[in-house]
Design an enzyme around this catalytic site. Sequence first.
Site, PDB file in Angstrom:
ATOM      1  N   ARG A  91       0.842  -1.214   0.000  1.00  0.00           N
ATOM      2  CA  ARG A  91       0.000   0.000   0.000  1.00  0.00           C
ATOM      3  C   ARG A  91       0.871   1.256   0.000  1.00  0.00           C
ATOM      4  O   ARG A  91       0.618   2.200  -0.739  1.00  0.00           O
ATOM      5  CB  ARG A  91      -0.914   0.044   1.233  1.00  0.00           C
ATOM      6  CG  ARG A  91      -1.804  -1.165   1.384  1.00  0.00           C
ATOM      7  CD  ARG A  91      -3.278  -0.904   1.092  1.00  0.00           C
ATOM      8  NE  ARG A  91      -3.917  -2.165   0.706  1.00  0.00           N
ATOM      9  CZ  ARG A  91      -4.598  -2.963   1.526  1.00  0.00           C
ATOM     10  NH1 ARG A  91      -4.799  -2.605   2.770  1.00  0.00           N
ATOM     11  NH2 ARG A  91      -5.120  -4.090   1.083  1.00  0.00           N
TER      12      ARG A  91
ATOM     13  N   GLU B 191     -13.830 -14.804  10.445  1.00  0.00           N
ATOM     14  CA  GLU B 191     -13.876 -14.218   9.094  1.00  0.00           C
ATOM     15  C   GLU B 191     -13.638 -15.268   8.013  1.00  0.00           C
ATOM     16  O   GLU B 191     -12.498 -15.564   7.669  1.00  0.00           O
ATOM     17  CB  GLU B 191     -12.832 -13.098   8.976  1.00  0.00           C
ATOM     18  CG  GLU B 191     -12.845 -12.431   7.596  1.00  0.00           C
ATOM     19  CD  GLU B 191     -11.853 -11.273   7.468  1.00  0.00           C
ATOM     20  OE1 GLU B 191     -11.102 -10.998   8.418  1.00  0.00           O
ATOM     21  OE2 GLU B 191     -11.816 -10.677   6.381  1.00  0.00           O
TER      22      GLU B 191
ATOM     23  N   LYS C 149     -17.554 -11.998  10.453  1.00  0.00           N
ATOM     24  CA  LYS C 149     -17.094 -11.002   9.472  1.00  0.00           C
ATOM     25  C   LYS C 149     -17.136 -11.627   8.081  1.00  0.00           C
ATOM     26  O   LYS C 149     -16.164 -12.244   7.634  1.00  0.00           O
ATOM     27  CB  LYS C 149     -15.678 -10.543   9.837  1.00  0.00           C
ATOM     28  CG  LYS C 149     -15.069  -9.561   8.829  1.00  0.00           C
ATOM     29  CD  LYS C 149     -13.899  -8.789   9.415  1.00  0.00           C
ATOM     30  CE  LYS C 149     -13.200  -7.969   8.357  1.00  0.00           C
ATOM     31  NZ  LYS C 149     -12.283  -6.969   8.900  1.00  0.00           N
TER      32      LYS C 149
ATOM     33  N   SER D 123     -14.824  -5.091   3.431  1.00  0.00           N
ATOM     34  CA  SER D 123     -15.155  -4.374   2.187  1.00  0.00           C
ATOM     35  C   SER D 123     -14.649  -5.124   0.957  1.00  0.00           C
ATOM     36  O   SER D 123     -15.233  -4.969  -0.127  1.00  0.00           O
ATOM     37  CB  SER D 123     -14.671  -2.923   2.226  1.00  0.00           C
ATOM     38  OG  SER D 123     -13.284  -2.814   2.380  1.00  0.00           O
ATOM     39  N   GLY D 124     -13.578  -5.868   1.081  1.00  0.00           N
ATOM     40  CA  GLY D 124     -13.183  -6.837   0.062  1.00  0.00           C
ATOM     41  C   GLY D 124     -12.818  -6.315  -1.325  1.00  0.00           C
ATOM     42  O   GLY D 124     -12.888  -7.065  -2.289  1.00  0.00           O
ATOM     43  N   GLY D 125     -12.469  -5.034  -1.443  1.00  0.00           N
ATOM     44  CA  GLY D 125     -12.097  -4.516  -2.755  1.00  0.00           C
ATOM     45  C   GLY D 125     -13.193  -3.658  -3.382  1.00  0.00           C
ATOM     46  O   GLY D 125     -13.026  -3.137  -4.488  1.00  0.00           O
TER      47      GLY D 125
ATOM     48  N   ARG E  95      -9.801  -1.260   3.639  1.00  0.00           N
ATOM     49  CA  ARG E  95      -9.642  -0.318   2.523  1.00  0.00           C
ATOM     50  C   ARG E  95     -10.761   0.710   2.445  1.00  0.00           C
ATOM     51  O   ARG E  95     -10.505   1.885   2.187  1.00  0.00           O
ATOM     52  CB  ARG E  95      -9.544  -1.102   1.197  1.00  0.00           C
ATOM     53  CG  ARG E  95      -8.194  -1.751   1.009  1.00  0.00           C
ATOM     54  CD  ARG E  95      -8.241  -2.850  -0.031  1.00  0.00           C
ATOM     55  NE  ARG E  95      -8.922  -4.046   0.449  1.00  0.00           N
ATOM     56  CZ  ARG E  95      -9.117  -5.156  -0.274  1.00  0.00           C
ATOM     57  NH1 ARG E  95      -8.673  -5.202  -1.510  1.00  0.00           N
ATOM     58  NH2 ARG E  95      -9.730  -6.192   0.248  1.00  0.00           N
TER      59      ARG E  95
HETATM   60  P1  13P Z   1     -11.044  -4.888   3.589  1.00  0.00           P
HETATM   61  O1  13P Z   1     -12.213  -4.138   4.164  1.00  0.00           O
HETATM   62  O2  13P Z   1     -10.028  -3.999   2.926  1.00  0.00           O
HETATM   63  O3  13P Z   1     -11.477  -6.060   2.754  1.00  0.00           O
HETATM   64  O4  13P Z   1     -10.258  -5.479   4.825  1.00  0.00           O
HETATM   65  C1  13P Z   1     -10.960  -6.053   5.848  1.00  0.00           C
HETATM   66  C2  13P Z   1     -10.180  -7.140   6.447  1.00  0.00           C
HETATM   67  O5  13P Z   1      -9.911  -7.116   7.621  1.00  0.00           O
HETATM   68  C3  13P Z   1      -9.783  -8.261   5.611  1.00  0.00           C
HETATM   69  O6  13P Z   1      -9.276  -9.289   6.397  1.00  0.00           O
END
Ligand code: 13P
Length: 336
Positions: A31, A175, A217, A259-261, A290
């Site tokens: 990043r 998650e 999550k 959020s996953g991208g 992100r």
């Molecule tokens: P993102 O919201 O960027 O997907 O990250 C959340 C996260 O903790 C992924 O493990």
Amino acid sequence: MSELNKIVLKILSNGKGILAADESNGTMTKRLDSINVTSNPENRLLFRKTLFSASGMKDFIGGVILYDETINQMSNLKQTIPELISTTGAVPGIKVDAGAKVLAGSTAEKITEGLDGLRERLELYYKLGARFTKWRGVYNISDKYPSKLSIHSNSHALARYSTLVQECGMVPIVEPEVLMDGDHSAETCLKKTSEVIKKCFEELMLNNIDLTGIILKPNMILPGNKCDKGISSEEVAKLTLKCLKESVPSDVPGIAFLSGGQTEIQATENLNLINKYNDTNFIMTYSYGRALQQSALKFWSKDIKNTEGTQKIFNHRANMCTLAAQGKWSAELETK
Ligand code: 13P
């Protein structure tokens, strides 16, 4: 109400969400490289400290997930980073998995590692102030995947991790992430995500987990990022609710999406509609990495000493996400 359930509610109540600032040094370096900032412990701390001391923390953020490096850092000579987070009213948390490695027996899939020595690490993190933890299992979608082997192995690891975490007096974030990569449809994402979440709860129950003391999550139900057929936010919300209603036991108090991208706005808009249509007892909020940090990070990279400007952007994003977690967001509010 159990102590674990109290922690969950402290983190997720009143539209508050989680700031996922637990990027590993490898991910954080990618990043920072992309915005031409040197990735070293000082700069990683500077950016994170800028967010953790923003005024929006108090109103919008109920928990912060840290990485091992950060939980051991000081915010000033007298205050640790977990102490700084606690002064805002948010709960400090820690990512405890050791990352996803190639799964033996299935070269294209991953298994998340980190169970060895976990009990001892958890005791240390508790002493450092952590009251919740995160472990991410990750799945790819294709015609063959996720395989039964990867679903079984990752669910088992998530359950063993959760048992150790609850024994140690902390709340596990569970998650199981189904990735957005690929050309699959939203229907396929729904089918695979349901399968993965159901199996995960089967293993959690086998391990006698207190379901009132966890946070799930999950990913939202979305078409793959290479799929030709987009769907509306209304459809995302309805499919996501359908998936969770059929696969998550009702004892689970809260769900905090990754959020996953997705872009910041997509992740906000989709969460808002999920809450508008939410006819379950689950709290539905965010645990974004992100989608909470992207704009703030970009702004910060232009002048890493501009604390105030960076915080203003972060405060706005967190405010929008918290409105979405209450179903009160609208596009007009983005420009106000
Ligand atoms: P993102 O919201 O960027 O997907 O990250 C959340 C996260 O903790 C992924 O493990």
